[in-house]
Design a protein around this motif. Sequence first.
Motif, PDB file in Angstrom:
ATOM      1  N   ASP B 120      35.245 -21.688  15.812  1.00  0.00           N
ATOM      2  CA  ASP B 120      35.605 -21.177  17.115  1.00  0.00           C
ATOM      3  C   ASP B 120      36.513 -20.006  17.310  1.00  0.00           C
ATOM      4  O   ASP B 120      36.868 -19.988  18.247  1.00  0.00           O
ATOM      5  CB  ASP B 120      36.059 -22.607  17.915  1.00  0.00           C
ATOM      6  N   VAL B 122      37.853 -15.951  16.871  1.00  0.00           N
ATOM      7  CA  VAL B 122      37.202 -14.661  17.409  1.00  0.00           C
ATOM      8  C   VAL B 122      36.277 -14.343  16.428  1.00  0.00           C
ATOM      9  O   VAL B 122      35.313 -13.619  17.099  1.00  0.00           O
ATOM     10  CB  VAL B 122      38.419 -13.745  17.982  1.00  0.00           C
ATOM     11  N   LEU B 125      32.734 -14.742  16.349  1.00  0.00           N
ATOM     12  CA  LEU B 125      31.884 -14.021  17.271  1.00  0.00           C
ATOM     13  C   LEU B 125      31.083 -12.923  16.808  1.00  0.00           C
ATOM     14  O   LEU B 125      30.338 -12.295  17.454  1.00  0.00           O
ATOM     15  CB  LEU B 125      32.582 -13.811  18.736  1.00  0.00           C
ATOM     16  N   LEU B 169      28.609 -11.132  25.308  1.00  0.00           N
ATOM     17  CA  LEU B 169      29.664 -12.029  24.896  1.00  0.00           C
ATOM     18  C   LEU B 169      30.807 -11.820  25.889  1.00  0.00           C
ATOM     19  O   LEU B 169      31.354 -12.748  26.330  1.00  0.00           O
ATOM     20  CB  LEU B 169      29.805 -11.801  23.511  1.00  0.00           C
ATOM     21  N   VAL B 170      31.317 -10.318  26.207  1.00  0.00           N
ATOM     22  CA  VAL B 170      32.270 -10.178  27.192  1.00  0.00           C
ATOM     23  C   VAL B 170      31.944 -10.564  28.596  1.00  0.00           C
ATOM     24  O   VAL B 170      32.840 -11.198  29.166  1.00  0.00           O
ATOM     25  CB  VAL B 170      32.449  -8.696  26.931  1.00  0.00           C
ATOM     26  N   CYS B 172      29.290 -12.765  29.653  1.00  0.00           N
ATOM     27  CA  CYS B 172      29.121 -14.073  29.956  1.00  0.00           C
ATOM     28  C   CYS B 172      30.032 -15.163  29.346  1.00  0.00           C
ATOM     29  O   CYS B 172      29.897 -16.433  29.705  1.00  0.00           O
ATOM     30  CB  CYS B 172      27.446 -14.482  29.540  1.00  0.00           C
ATOM     31  N   HIS B 173      30.544 -14.716  28.240  1.00  0.00           N
ATOM     32  CA  HIS B 173      31.779 -15.605  27.876  1.00  0.00           C
ATOM     33  C   HIS B 173      30.967 -16.872  27.085  1.00  0.00           C
ATOM     34  O   HIS B 173      31.734 -17.913  27.020  1.00  0.00           O
ATOM     35  CB  HIS B 173      32.751 -16.117  28.787  1.00  0.00           C
ATOM     36  N   ALA B 174      30.085 -16.476  26.731  1.00  0.00           N
ATOM     37  CA  ALA B 174      29.161 -17.584  26.045  1.00  0.00           C
ATOM     38  C   ALA B 174      28.180 -16.972  24.750  1.00  0.00           C
ATOM     39  O   ALA B 174      27.622 -15.921  24.852  1.00  0.00           O
ATOM     40  CB  ALA B 174      28.218 -18.243  26.920  1.00  0.00           C
TER      41      ALA B 174
END
Lengths: 94, 205
Positions: B120, B122, B125, B169-170, B172-174
Amino acid sequence: MYKDLDPLLHAQLRLAIVSILVSIEEADFVFIKDKTGTTAGNLSSHIEKLSQAGYIGVRKFIDGKRPRTVCKITQKGLDAFDNYVKALQDYIHH
Amino acid sequence: MEKELNEQDSLRLITEMITQARSNFQKGRGDGIVFWGYTIAIIALANFVLLQIFGYQPAIYWVWALTIPIFIIHYMIELKRGKKALVKNGINEIIGHVWFAYAISSAVFVTSIFIIGTWDSVVFLLINPALIGMSGLCIYVTGRVCRFKPFVYGAYVFWCGALISAIILVVCHAIDFQFLILALCMIIGFVTPGHILNRKVDQDV
């Protein structure tokens, strides 16, 4: 007229075979036959002539149950092809 | 095909044979591309669906471990196919080496990410945008070396996909949607050119 041209290469089928082989690493007999559009017997005899002259190397082996013939150009063949092309260019430019 | 050659005939014949030999694509050449395209797309979709069902569970990402046995099996099949190939040329070898290096680099990259951070963190990602971008590089090289434009266009799809993957990603934060983008890139930029290549080979052979 063509006294400087290599007689071994100055034949349509043999020139076609060598031209194919200079641009790839090695080729199967079936591939060369397809690209040149000739018969197996005719191709065999010309491959034999090129092989005897040391222009190409011929490897025969059994792949599973199928006999295969793979041809590869030699350094002598590359040099002969190079000289042939240079001689052709001379004819065109003079 | 024996006839008296003049200098023009000779040059024409040489050019024709070299062009034919160089432009030759082996039958089934696109099979590996299509196979990997569908494989990665299916795993990415499975990852997306599992994330929707179970939420963010680290175990879900183990679905990607499937690529290891698939890679080994595919590599053995390709070795066998290589031995049966009617023609060997430097171009095929270069492309094979590029994709092999990509597979190893990807494995090293993903392993490094797991060494640096937890599932989880950074850095995790970054995996999707980086791998999609690197895939674009390999597809671009394949397309340019083979002089096959659909792969070049496919590379642009991947590069756009990599950027969208980072942007989404930025926004929708998903992470979920990154897998949908990866699956889409695979189908549009990889599978489709692979099918086009196979059709071209069938027409040429």
